[in-house]
Motif scaffolding. Structure first.
Motif, PDB file in Angstrom:
ATOM      1  N   ASP A  50       0.828  -1.212   0.000  1.00  0.00           N
ATOM      2  CA  ASP A  50       0.000   0.000   0.000  1.00  0.00           C
ATOM      3  C   ASP A  50       0.862   1.262   0.000  1.00  0.00           C
ATOM      4  OD1 ASP A  50      -2.375  -1.420  -0.053  1.00  0.00           O
ATOM      5  OD2 ASP A  50      -2.748  -1.204   2.110  1.00  0.00           O
ATOM      6  N   ILE A  51       1.869   1.285   0.849  1.00  0.00           N
ATOM      7  CA  ILE A  51       2.728   2.473   0.946  1.00  0.00           C
ATOM      8  C   ILE A  51       3.595   2.620  -0.300  1.00  0.00           C
ATOM      9  CG2 ILE A  51       4.665   3.503   2.236  1.00  0.00           C
ATOM     10  CD1 ILE A  51       3.327   2.334   4.781  1.00  0.00           C
ATOM     11  N   PHE A  52       4.180   1.524  -0.757  1.00  0.00           N
ATOM     12  CA  PHE A  52       5.016   1.564  -1.950  1.00  0.00           C
ATOM     13  C   PHE A  52       4.178   1.916  -3.178  1.00  0.00           C
ATOM     14  CE2 PHE A  52       7.506  -0.995  -5.232  1.00  0.00           C
ATOM     15  CZ  PHE A  52       8.420   0.013  -5.458  1.00  0.00           C
ATOM     16  N   GLY A  53       3.003   1.331  -3.265  1.00  0.00           N
ATOM     17  CA  GLY A  53       2.110   1.636  -4.388  1.00  0.00           C
ATOM     18  C   GLY A  53       1.730   3.102  -4.432  1.00  0.00           C
ATOM     19  N   ALA A  54       1.506   3.685  -3.254  1.00  0.00           N
ATOM     20  CA  ALA A  54       1.176   5.111  -3.190  1.00  0.00           C
ATOM     21  C   ALA A  54       2.348   5.959  -3.687  1.00  0.00           C
ATOM     22  CB  ALA A  54       0.799   5.507  -1.767  1.00  0.00           C
ATOM     23  N   GLU A  55       3.559   5.559  -3.340  1.00  0.00           N
ATOM     24  CA  GLU A  55       4.747   6.289  -3.816  1.00  0.00           C
ATOM     25  C   GLU A  55       4.867   6.206  -5.339  1.00  0.00           C
ATOM     26  OE1 GLU A  55       6.902   8.326  -2.261  1.00  0.00           O
ATOM     27  OE2 GLU A  55       5.679   8.042  -0.465  1.00  0.00           O
ATOM     28  N   ILE A  56       4.629   5.031  -5.872  1.00  0.00           N
ATOM     29  CA  ILE A  56       4.718   4.866  -7.330  1.00  0.00           C
ATOM     30  C   ILE A  56       3.603   5.644  -8.026  1.00  0.00           C
ATOM     31  CG2 ILE A  56       4.447   3.195  -9.211  1.00  0.00           C
ATOM     32  CD1 ILE A  56       6.234   1.332  -7.667  1.00  0.00           C
ATOM     33  N   ALA A  57       2.397   5.610  -7.458  1.00  0.00           N
ATOM     34  CA  ALA A  57       1.279   6.353  -8.052  1.00  0.00           C
ATOM     35  C   ALA A  57       1.591   7.847  -8.075  1.00  0.00           C
ATOM     36  CB  ALA A  57      -0.007   6.076  -7.278  1.00  0.00           C
ATOM     37  N   THR A  58       2.137   8.366  -6.989  1.00  0.00           N
ATOM     38  CA  THR A  58       2.506   9.783  -6.924  1.00  0.00           C
ATOM     39  C   THR A  58       3.581  10.101  -7.951  1.00  0.00           C
ATOM     40  OG1 THR A  58       1.913   9.941  -4.592  1.00  0.00           O
ATOM     41  CG2 THR A  58       3.454  11.589  -5.432  1.00  0.00           C
ATOM     42  N   ALA A  59       4.606   9.249  -8.013  1.00  0.00           N
ATOM     43  CA  ALA A  59       5.694   9.471  -8.974  1.00  0.00           C
ATOM     44  C   ALA A  59       5.167   9.430 -10.406  1.00  0.00           C
ATOM     45  CB  ALA A  59       6.790   8.429  -8.777  1.00  0.00           C
ATOM     46  N   THR A  60       4.265   8.515 -10.681  1.00  0.00           N
ATOM     47  CA  THR A  60       3.701   8.386 -12.020  1.00  0.00           C
ATOM     48  C   THR A  60       2.911   9.635 -12.394  1.00  0.00           C
ATOM     49  OG1 THR A  60       3.640   5.983 -11.813  1.00  0.00           O
ATOM     50  CG2 THR A  60       2.216   6.955 -13.496  1.00  0.00           C
ATOM     51  N   LYS A  61       2.095  10.129 -11.460  1.00  0.00           N
ATOM     52  CA  LYS A  61       1.321  11.354 -11.711  1.00  0.00           C
ATOM     53  C   LYS A  61       2.224  12.548 -11.952  1.00  0.00           C
ATOM     54  CE  LYS A  61      -2.821  10.091  -9.169  1.00  0.00           C
ATOM     55  NZ  LYS A  61      -3.614  10.297  -7.939  1.00  0.00           N
ATOM     56  N   GLU A  62       3.395  12.539 -11.310  1.00  0.00           N
ATOM     57  CA  GLU A  62       4.348  13.639 -11.458  1.00  0.00           C
ATOM     58  C   GLU A  62       5.291  13.439 -12.645  1.00  0.00           C
ATOM     59  OE1 GLU A  62       6.264  13.794  -7.640  1.00  0.00           O
ATOM     60  OE2 GLU A  62       4.490  14.652  -6.666  1.00  0.00           O
ATOM     61  N   GLY A  63       5.106  12.364 -13.398  1.00  0.00           N
ATOM     62  CA  GLY A  63       5.936  12.110 -14.571  1.00  0.00           C
ATOM     63  C   GLY A  63       7.248  11.427 -14.255  1.00  0.00           C
ATOM     64  N   ARG A  64       7.369  10.905 -13.037  1.00  0.00           N
ATOM     65  CA  ARG A  64       8.578  10.171 -12.647  1.00  0.00           C
ATOM     66  C   ARG A  64       8.214   8.695 -12.562  1.00  0.00           C
ATOM     67  NH1 ARG A  64       9.633  10.765  -7.466  1.00  0.00           N
ATOM     68  NH2 ARG A  64       7.636  11.663  -6.920  1.00  0.00           N
ATOM     69  N   GLY A  65       9.180   7.882 -12.232  1.00  0.00           N
ATOM     70  CA  GLY A  65       8.896   6.489 -11.908  1.00  0.00           C
ATOM     71  C   GLY A  65       8.978   5.513 -13.049  1.00  0.00           C
ATOM     72  N   CYS A  66       9.855   5.756 -14.020  1.00  0.00           N
ATOM     73  CA  CYS A  66       9.892   4.812 -15.133  1.00  0.00           C
ATOM     74  C   CYS A  66      11.250   4.165 -15.362  1.00  0.00           C
ATOM     75  CB  CYS A  66       9.372   5.456 -16.411  1.00  0.00           C
ATOM     76  SG  CYS A  66       9.982   7.094 -16.724  1.00  0.00           S
ATOM     77  N   GLY A  67      12.177   4.332 -14.477  1.00  0.00           N
ATOM     78  CA  GLY A  67      13.467   3.669 -14.623  1.00  0.00           C
ATOM     79  C   GLY A  67      13.900   3.084 -13.300  1.00  0.00           C
ATOM     80  N   ASN A  68      14.988   2.345 -13.325  1.00  0.00           N
ATOM     81  CA  ASN A  68      15.492   1.708 -12.105  1.00  0.00           C
ATOM     82  C   ASN A  68      15.688   2.716 -10.982  1.00  0.00           C
ATOM     83  OD1 ASN A  68      15.655  -1.067 -12.053  1.00  0.00           O
ATOM     84  ND2 ASN A  68      17.872  -1.134 -12.131  1.00  0.00           N
ATOM     85  N   GLU A  69      16.354   3.833 -11.269  1.00  0.00           N
ATOM     86  CA  GLU A  69      16.620   4.803 -10.212  1.00  0.00           C
ATOM     87  C   GLU A  69      15.324   5.354  -9.642  1.00  0.00           C
ATOM     88  OE1 GLU A  69      19.023   8.891  -9.153  1.00  0.00           O
ATOM     89  OE2 GLU A  69      19.364   7.962 -11.092  1.00  0.00           O
ATOM     90  N   ASP A  70      14.385   5.744 -10.513  1.00  0.00           N
ATOM     91  CA  ASP A  70      13.104   6.260 -10.036  1.00  0.00           C
ATOM     92  C   ASP A  70      12.345   5.217  -9.234  1.00  0.00           C
ATOM     93  OD1 ASP A  70      13.293   8.866 -11.143  1.00  0.00           O
ATOM     94  OD2 ASP A  70      12.765   8.056 -13.101  1.00  0.00           O
ATOM     95  N   TYR A  71      12.380   3.983  -9.706  1.00  0.00           N
ATOM     96  CA  TYR A  71      11.707   2.883  -9.004  1.00  0.00           C
ATOM     97  C   TYR A  71      12.250   2.758  -7.583  1.00  0.00           C
ATOM     98  CZ  TYR A  71      10.129  -1.891  -8.009  1.00  0.00           C
ATOM     99  OH  TYR A  71       9.553  -3.001  -7.434  1.00  0.00           O
ATOM    100  N   PHE A  72      13.552   2.757  -7.449  1.00  0.00           N
ATOM    101  CA  PHE A  72      14.138   2.572  -6.128  1.00  0.00           C
ATOM    102  C   PHE A  72      14.099   3.842  -5.281  1.00  0.00           C
ATOM    103  CE2 PHE A  72      15.644  -1.352  -8.033  1.00  0.00           C
ATOM    104  CZ  PHE A  72      15.233  -2.229  -7.034  1.00  0.00           C
ATOM    105  N   LEU A  73      13.980   5.017  -5.890  1.00  0.00           N
ATOM    106  CA  LEU A  73      13.719   6.221  -5.104  1.00  0.00           C
ATOM    107  C   LEU A  73      12.322   6.126  -4.481  1.00  0.00           C
ATOM    108  CD1 LEU A  73      15.331   8.997  -7.324  1.00  0.00           C
ATOM    109  CD2 LEU A  73      16.118   8.189  -5.079  1.00  0.00           C
TER     110      LEU A  73
END
Length: 120
Positions: A50-73
């Protein structure tokens, strides 16, 4: 399926035929620490998801979250949140530990493992 779960499915953990792929040692360390905290009973995998998914959802909405570094951030941000929420470390302890890591990183020769001072 919740938005968080959809975000997780859209961004599976990077892997190859042999398992997870980490671009940097800190990524593997964050992954391993999360697994160990779960194994020690500090949180369940659904709580983590739930917490990790929320982080990814936020990153995706902000245009981040599509590479290894973004994933692990996102992973690291979720780890910090769950550690705080579960009171595994206090805010002061977490800030102190982060400063210890920053200091150790700055004083470690490239290619050498980062080691915290005695007692850490």
């Amino acid at each position: 399926m919740t938005e968080m779960n959809q975000a997780l499915e859209n961004m599976p953990i990077p892997h190859d035929e042999e398992g997870p792929v980490f671009d940097e040692p800190w990524q593997a360390q964050a992954f391993a620490l999360t697994v160990k905290l779960n194994e020690a009973g500090h949180f369940s995998w659904p709580e983590w998801a739930d917490i990790f998914g929320a982080e990814i959802a936020t990153a995706t909405k902000e245009g981040r979250g599509c590479g290894n570094e973004d994933y692990f951030l996102c992973w690291l941000a979720a780890l910090e949140k769950i550690v705080a929420e579960k009171e595994i470390l206090s805010t002061d302890q977490l800030l102190t530990r982060k400063e210890e890591w920053r200091h150790a990183n700055e004083h470690t020769e490239h290619g050498e493992p980062i080691k915290l001072g005695a007692g850490h």
